[in-house]
Design an enzyme around this catalytic site. Sequence first.
Site, PDB file in Angstrom:
ATOM      1  N   HIS A  96      -7.004  -5.785   1.881  1.00 39.75           N
ATOM      2  CA  HIS A  96      -5.876  -5.229   2.637  1.00 39.75           C
ATOM      3  C   HIS A  96      -5.368  -6.304   3.594  1.00 39.75           C
ATOM      4  O   HIS A  96      -6.168  -7.048   4.173  1.00 39.75           O
ATOM      5  CB  HIS A  96      -6.327  -4.077   3.547  1.00 39.75           C
ATOM      6  CG  HIS A  96      -6.779  -2.844   2.868  1.00 39.75           C
ATOM      7  ND1 HIS A  96      -6.013  -1.694   2.811  1.00 39.75           N
ATOM      8  CD2 HIS A  96      -7.940  -2.541   2.240  1.00 39.75           C
ATOM      9  CE1 HIS A  96      -6.694  -0.743   2.197  1.00 39.75           C
ATOM     10  NE2 HIS A  96      -7.864  -1.226   1.832  1.00 39.75           N
ATOM     11  N   ASN A 105     -12.919  -3.435   2.231  1.00 38.64           N
ATOM     12  CA  ASN A 105     -13.884  -2.341   2.298  1.00 38.64           C
ATOM     13  C   ASN A 105     -14.784  -2.416   1.070  1.00 38.64           C
ATOM     14  O   ASN A 105     -14.315  -2.708  -0.038  1.00 38.64           O
ATOM     15  CB  ASN A 105     -13.154  -0.993   2.331  1.00 38.64           C
ATOM     16  CG  ASN A 105     -12.310  -0.828   3.590  1.00 38.64           C
ATOM     17  OD1 ASN A 105     -12.708  -1.249   4.669  1.00 38.64           O
ATOM     18  ND2 ASN A 105     -11.136  -0.223   3.448  1.00 38.64           N
ATOM     19  N   ASP A 116       0.852  -1.191   0.000  1.00 34.87           N
ATOM     20  CA  ASP A 116       0.000   0.000   0.000  1.00 34.87           C
ATOM     21  C   ASP A 116       0.891   1.246   0.000  1.00 34.87           C
ATOM     22  O   ASP A 116       1.907   1.301   0.681  1.00 34.87           O
ATOM     23  CB  ASP A 116      -0.924   0.004   1.224  1.00 34.87           C
ATOM     24  CG  ASP A 116      -2.077   0.986   1.076  1.00 34.87           C
ATOM     25  OD1 ASP A 116      -3.221   0.526   0.912  1.00 34.87           O
ATOM     26  OD2 ASP A 116      -1.830   2.214   1.103  1.00 34.87           O
ATOM     27  N   ILE A 117       0.498   2.249  -0.750  1.00 37.14           N
ATOM     28  CA  ILE A 117       1.301   3.470  -0.875  1.00 37.14           C
ATOM     29  C   ILE A 117       1.302   4.281   0.429  1.00 37.14           C
ATOM     30  O   ILE A 117       2.238   5.041   0.686  1.00 37.14           O
ATOM     31  CB  ILE A 117       0.807   4.318  -2.079  1.00 37.14           C
ATOM     32  CG1 ILE A 117       1.893   5.237  -2.592  1.00 37.14           C
ATOM     33  CG2 ILE A 117      -0.458   5.098  -1.738  1.00 37.14           C
ATOM     34  CD1 ILE A 117       1.605   5.835  -3.969  1.00 37.14           C
ATOM     35  N   GLY A 167     -16.045   2.651   3.341  1.00 38.30           N
ATOM     36  CA  GLY A 167     -14.801   3.413   3.227  1.00 38.30           C
ATOM     37  C   GLY A 167     -13.959   3.030   2.020  1.00 38.30           C
ATOM     38  O   GLY A 167     -12.767   3.321   1.966  1.00 38.30           O
ATOM     39  N   GLN A 168     -14.573   2.371   1.034  1.00 37.16           N
ATOM     40  CA  GLN A 168     -13.820   1.996  -0.159  1.00 37.16           C
ATOM     41  C   GLN A 168     -13.531   3.247  -0.988  1.00 37.16           C
ATOM     42  O   GLN A 168     -14.451   3.989  -1.350  1.00 37.16           O
ATOM     43  CB  GLN A 168     -14.617   0.986  -1.001  1.00 37.16           C
ATOM     44  CG  GLN A 168     -13.836   0.463  -2.200  1.00 37.16           C
ATOM     45  CD  GLN A 168     -14.606  -0.585  -2.999  1.00 37.16           C
ATOM     46  OE1 GLN A 168     -15.780  -0.870  -2.715  1.00 37.16           O
ATOM     47  NE2 GLN A 168     -13.954  -1.138  -4.005  1.00 37.16           N
ATOM     48  N   HIS A 207     -10.336  -5.215  -3.599  1.00 41.22           N
ATOM     49  CA  HIS A 207      -8.994  -5.488  -3.076  1.00 41.22           C
ATOM     50  C   HIS A 207      -9.084  -5.922  -1.622  1.00 41.22           C
ATOM     51  O   HIS A 207      -9.985  -5.498  -0.893  1.00 41.22           O
ATOM     52  CB  HIS A 207      -8.085  -4.267  -3.212  1.00 41.22           C
ATOM     53  CG  HIS A 207      -8.639  -3.013  -2.626  1.00 41.22           C
ATOM     54  ND1 HIS A 207      -9.583  -2.245  -3.277  1.00 41.22           N
ATOM     55  CD2 HIS A 207      -8.419  -2.398  -1.440  1.00 41.22           C
ATOM     56  CE1 HIS A 207      -9.908  -1.207  -2.523  1.00 41.22           C
ATOM     57  NE2 HIS A 207      -9.213  -1.275  -1.389  1.00 41.22           N
TER      58      HIS A 207
HETATM   59  P1  5GP Z   1      -9.743   1.420   0.183  1.00 40.15           P
HETATM   60  O1  5GP Z   1      -9.904   2.667   1.007  1.00 40.15           O
HETATM   61  O2  5GP Z   1     -10.382   1.564  -1.178  1.00 40.15           O
HETATM   62  O3  5GP Z   1     -10.137   0.155   0.874  1.00 40.15           O
HETATM   63  O4  5GP Z   1      -8.183   1.262  -0.018  1.00 40.15           O
HETATM   64  C1  5GP Z   1      -7.483   1.813  -1.068  1.00 40.15           C
HETATM   65  C2  5GP Z   1      -6.021   1.734  -0.705  1.00 40.15           C
HETATM   66  O5  5GP Z   1      -5.276   1.931  -1.876  1.00 40.15           O
HETATM   67  C3  5GP Z   1      -5.577   2.801   0.303  1.00 40.15           C
HETATM   68  O6  5GP Z   1      -5.035   2.180   1.465  1.00 40.15           O
HETATM   69  C4  5GP Z   1      -4.538   3.607  -0.457  1.00 40.15           C
HETATM   70  O7  5GP Z   1      -3.441   4.004   0.329  1.00 40.15           O
HETATM   71  C5  5GP Z   1      -4.111   2.644  -1.563  1.00 40.15           C
HETATM   72  N1  5GP Z   1      -3.701   3.307  -2.786  1.00 40.15           N
HETATM   73  C6  5GP Z   1      -4.355   4.296  -3.448  1.00 40.15           C
HETATM   74  N2  5GP Z   1      -3.666   4.658  -4.544  1.00 40.15           N
HETATM   75  C7  5GP Z   1      -2.558   3.863  -4.579  1.00 40.15           C
HETATM   76  C8  5GP Z   1      -1.464   3.767  -5.480  1.00 40.15           C
HETATM   77  O8  5GP Z   1      -1.361   4.477  -6.480  1.00 40.15           O
HETATM   78  N3  5GP Z   1      -0.513   2.826  -5.199  1.00 40.15           N
HETATM   79  C9  5GP Z   1      -0.598   2.015  -4.099  1.00 40.15           C
HETATM   80  N4  5GP Z   1       0.409   1.151  -3.915  1.00 40.15           N
HETATM   81  N5  5GP Z   1      -1.620   2.087  -3.230  1.00 40.15           N
HETATM   82  C10 5GP Z   1      -2.584   2.991  -3.464  1.00 40.15           C
END
Ligand code: 5GP
Length: 114
Positions: A102, A87, A30-31, A93-94, A100
Amino acid sequence: MSDCIFCKIIAGEIPSKKLYEDDEMLVFHDIKPVAPVHFLAVPKKHINSLLELEEADAPLIGRLLHKAQEIAKQQGCEEKGGRFIINAKSDGGQTVNHLHVHFLGGRALGIRIC
Ligand code: 5GP
Ligand code: ZN
């Protein structure tokens, strides 16, 4: 999908720190990690969210989860474990609308979810 960040990562148009890749999935860091170990496991097929999962794709998500636990163990989390999170949609909170998983590990997470 052309405007999907994770589809762009899968296509190699956006760089990522990959942990695992095969024909049907990609696992990458994760970034913005919120734990010492924080990676994402994504199917290469674009599925908007778990709430849009079709029965035909259930085996794919089973394999994705199996790979995620394998990588979690490789990342040193076998003994103490961690948290697998999916999520879904806005109340979940998606923020990236490509299904995906986590994995968070490497510290005690407590009972708070976010
Ligand atoms: P969500 O909130 O949709 O469950 O999680 C999305 C996740 O994707 C977040 O934890 C966010 O940090 C990660 N994310 C968003 N953009 C990027 C990216 O460009 N690269 C990577 N490696 N992670 C990302
Ligand atoms: Zn996508």
